[in-house]
Motif scaffolding. Structure first.
Motif, mmCIF file in Angstrom:
data_model
loop_
_atom_site.group_PDB
_atom_site.id
_atom_site.type_symbol
_atom_site.label_atom_id
_atom_site.label_comp_id
_atom_site.label_asym_id
_atom_site.label_seq_id
_atom_site.Cartn_x
_atom_site.Cartn_y
_atom_site.Cartn_z
ATOM 1 N N ASN A 1 0.835 -1.196 0.000
ATOM 2 C CA ASN A 1 0.000 0.000 0.000
ATOM 3 C C ASN A 1 0.878 1.257 0.000
ATOM 4 N N ASN A 2 0.447 2.277 -0.730
ATOM 5 C CA ASN A 2 1.015 3.593 -0.470
ATOM 6 C C ASN A 2 0.232 4.205 0.693
ATOM 7 N N LEU B 1 8.755 8.300 -2.954
ATOM 8 C CA LEU B 1 9.879 7.376 -2.744
ATOM 9 C C LEU B 1 9.443 5.931 -3.014
ATOM 10 N N PHE B 2 8.231 5.589 -2.590
ATOM 11 C CA PHE B 2 7.696 4.256 -2.872
ATOM 12 C C PHE B 2 7.591 4.037 -4.387
ATOM 13 N N TYR B 3 7.144 5.059 -5.109
ATOM 14 C CA TYR B 3 6.967 4.915 -6.554
ATOM 15 C C TYR B 3 8.313 4.740 -7.249
ATOM 16 N N ASP B 4 9.322 5.464 -6.782
ATOM 17 C CA ASP B 4 10.662 5.309 -7.365
ATOM 18 C C ASP B 4 11.185 3.892 -7.135
ATOM 19 N N TYR B 5 10.919 3.362 -5.946
ATOM 20 C CA TYR B 5 11.342 1.985 -5.666
ATOM 21 C C TYR B 5 10.638 1.016 -6.606
ATOM 22 N N ALA B 6 9.336 1.213 -6.778
ATOM 23 C CA ALA B 6 8.574 0.332 -7.680
ATOM 24 C C ALA B 6 9.101 0.418 -9.102
ATOM 25 N N ILE C 1 2.475 -1.316 -6.293
ATOM 26 C CA ILE C 1 1.820 -0.414 -5.356
ATOM 27 C C ILE C 1 0.303 -0.582 -5.442
ATOM 28 N N CYS C 2 -0.324 -0.813 -4.291
ATOM 29 C CA CYS C 2 -1.782 -0.703 -4.195
ATOM 30 C C CYS C 2 -2.074 0.744 -3.809
#
Length: 595
Positions: free
Chosen positions: A143-144, A174-179, A187-188
């Motif tokens: 989840n974001n 930052l989560f999106y860059d990791y994905a 990412i949900c």
């Protein structure tokens, strides 16, 4: 598929009737693939698990679950966990929310202090993700973060680095860059889902303080539905195309009665704008490789005139198959699927007429015919259903429409020949058959999860599992690409063989139905045998495990020259082929690897 589990659904009905719905889905029998899903929760997850199960069953996935204890998501992921290791998950879903962030910036914090806070929070999750990748080698859904319940500074909360909105937005990025930089990580988007549902309702604090749910219990079906869409995409259960009606679907009015000049389409009136917007939405799907087809009760010339209307987003070339006639729509739909070499369930039927939707859904098993409502609802309903949820977007996906159009040209060319071998030679086919490499892994994994009809062992693999086999000297891995004078089909076949002493046991043999009867299977066998000979392997052993969908390859090994050595009452069979010193190649129409 149960229409009660298609969007728009009644969330309260699903929550209340979940046990009955589950019994009905399980009663459908053999259509399931089994997957082990671990849910690591930062809040209560029990009802999320129960509702997620329903949506997965509806997609043909029968899950078994591991569920972490309350708020033990970090410990379960990072520390030794014999129970989770024994469970051996096929996928892990990390259900966290902004409730799991315990330290937000204070108004007195400096810029560097806030940066440190952000980095510390991000690194906590990186530790989780990397531990899972190292221990379990399976896809991760994370989840974001949804936006906060309140904004201390009002609108400034978004732009000021001290604001919670700003902090969560930066953490999400930052989560999106990791994905973007890691395979098998998805990412949900609860930030979007909560906004779509209504953030005030989603974040109702009653449910957290009473039950420790991080969201309104009534919103759980919307969350579970989105998680299920990601999972079904990861495991190759996406739809492949749309079959569209015309009158009052792609334009307003009945073209046969009103005339092409009077249909509602274009910018002149509000109704026409709505249909133009929908047409543009549908055409955008082709960027994802979604194939478009027409199934309309209309005279062909009227249909053509509407499609080529001056304000239309389409031309005839945008559609692979156009069935505009007065035959029953379910019959046309079935013929479209056959012409495309697809199962009917791979296609979604879009029609404004509820009677036509009902006929198609009832007569064609597994076909989705969503209740699309009024024209202004068409985009929302198709979009929220997630029929084409994207987890991997390969180059072959983006070229899919081009590939299917080329197949239509091949069929036209076939009619000019009376000798099929001569037709194959006329295609001037070129094959590339090589061991798995970094560039091919995404498509190879995708094909293994999508192929149902030409799939001898019905096994499914993640990208990591494919990569591990590619690096293991005990495995032979081959992928095959095929092109001809009409175009490039991309990667169309995959073989995985495991060395067992002096034998090669075929774990997987799949092929895209786009290239059936093109002799690609012979080219793959020739290359497999050559590879085995180079490794001193003297026998190939093949296996066939029947499903409701792969009957077409029941006798495949026999046709390829293998001898059957075993067959049980369920139809599972075993075959073997002795590799002679001098192998007479079976393929003589495809030029492989430039030879």
């Amino acid at each position: 598929m149960k229409k009660e589990l298609l969007y728009p659904f009644d969330a309260n009905y699903i929550l209340a009737k979940k046990k009955r719905i589950k019994r009905e889905l399980l009663a459908e029998g053999e259509r399931f693939v089994d997957k082990k899903i671990a849910i690591l929760g930062g809040s209560t997850t029990n009802d999320i698990k129960l509702i997620l199960e329903l949506f997965l069953l509806n997609q043909g996935i029968r899950p078994s679950f591991y569920e972490s204890e309350y708020n033990k998501y970090y410990e379960d992921a990072v520390f030794d966990n014999a129970e989770l290791e024994a469970f051996a998950p096929d996928l892990i879903y990390i259900h966290t929310s902004n409730r799991n962030i315990t330290r937000y910036p204070q108004m007195s914090d400096s810029k560097s202090r806030i940066t440190d806070l952000l980095e510390a929070e991000y690194q906590k999750y990186c530790t989780i993700w990397e531990s899972i990748a190292d221990r379990y080698h399976c896809p991760i859904i994370q989840n974001n973060f949804e936006m906060p319940m309140y904004r201390l500074m009002g609108n400034r909360d978004a732009s000021d680095r001290h604001g919670k909105v700003n902090f969560l937005t930066r953490l999400n990025m930052l989560f999106y860059d990791y994905a973007d930089n890691h395979e098998d990580f998805y990412i949900c988007d609860i930030n979007y889902i909560s906004a779509d549902y209504g953030l005030a309702e989603w974040s109702d604090p009653f449910f957290y303080h009473m039950y420790k749910y991080a969201l309104n219990v009534n919103a759980i079906p919307y969350l579970a539905f989105n998680v299920a869409n990601i999972i079904k995409s990861v495991f190759g259960k996406n739809k492949k195309g749309l079959v569209l009606d015309l009158d009052n679907t792609l334009w307003g009015g009945v073209i046969g009665d009103d005339g092409v000049e009077n249909i509602a389409l274009g910018q002149e009136v509000a109704e026409g704008q709505i249909y133009s917007e929908f047409q543009n939405y549908v055409k955008e799907q082709t960027q994802l490789g979604v194939i478009l087809n027409i199934d309309s009760k209309n005279d062909f010339e009227n249909a053509k005139a509407g499609i080529e209307h001056p304000d239309s987003a389409f031309c005839m070339q945008d559609f692979i198959e156009v069935k505009a006639n007065w035959e029953p729509k379910d019959q046309n739909f079935r013929e479209i699927a056959e012409d495309l070499n697809l199962l009917p369930e791979s296609l979604v039927f879009v029609d404004d007429n509820p009677a036509e939707r009902s006929i198609v859904a009832q007569n064609l098993d597994g076909v989705c015919a969503p209740e699309i409502g009024d024209a202004r609802d068409y985009i929302r309903i198709l979009d929220r259903n997630g029929f084409f949820e994207t987890t991997i977007l390969s180059e072959d996906d983006q070229k899919r429409n081009e590939m299917y159009r080329a197949n239509a040209d091949r069929k036209k060319s076939l009619h000019a020949f009376t000798d099929y071998h001569a037709y194959l030679e006329s295609l001037q086919m070129k094959g590339t058959i090589l061991p798995f490499d970094e560039m091919s892994l995404n498509r190879v994994a995708q094909l293994s999860n999508k192929s149902n009809q030409f799939n001898l062992t019905t096994k499914r693999y993640t990208r990591d599992e494919m990569e591990m086999r590619a690096k293991d000297e005990n495995y032979i891995t081959l992928y095959g690409k095929l092109e001809d004078k009409f175009g490039d089909n991309g990667i169309v076949s995959v073989v995985i063989g495991k060395r067992v002493k002096e034998e090669c046991h075929i774990e997987l043999w799949i092929m895209s139905c786009r290239v059936l009867k093109r002799d690609m299977e012979y080219a793959m066998l020739d290359t497999l045998i050559e590879t085995c000979q180079n490794k001193g392997i003297k026998k190939i052993r093949g296996f066939y495990y029947p499903t409701a969908k792969n009957a077409m390859v029941k006798d495949f090994y026999g046709k390829m020259g293998f001898s059957q050595v075993a067959c049980d009452a369920a139809g599972n069979s075993e075959w073997e082929l002795e590799i002679t010193l001098v192998w007479e190649k079976k393929n003589n129409v495809i030029c492989v690897n430039g030879e």
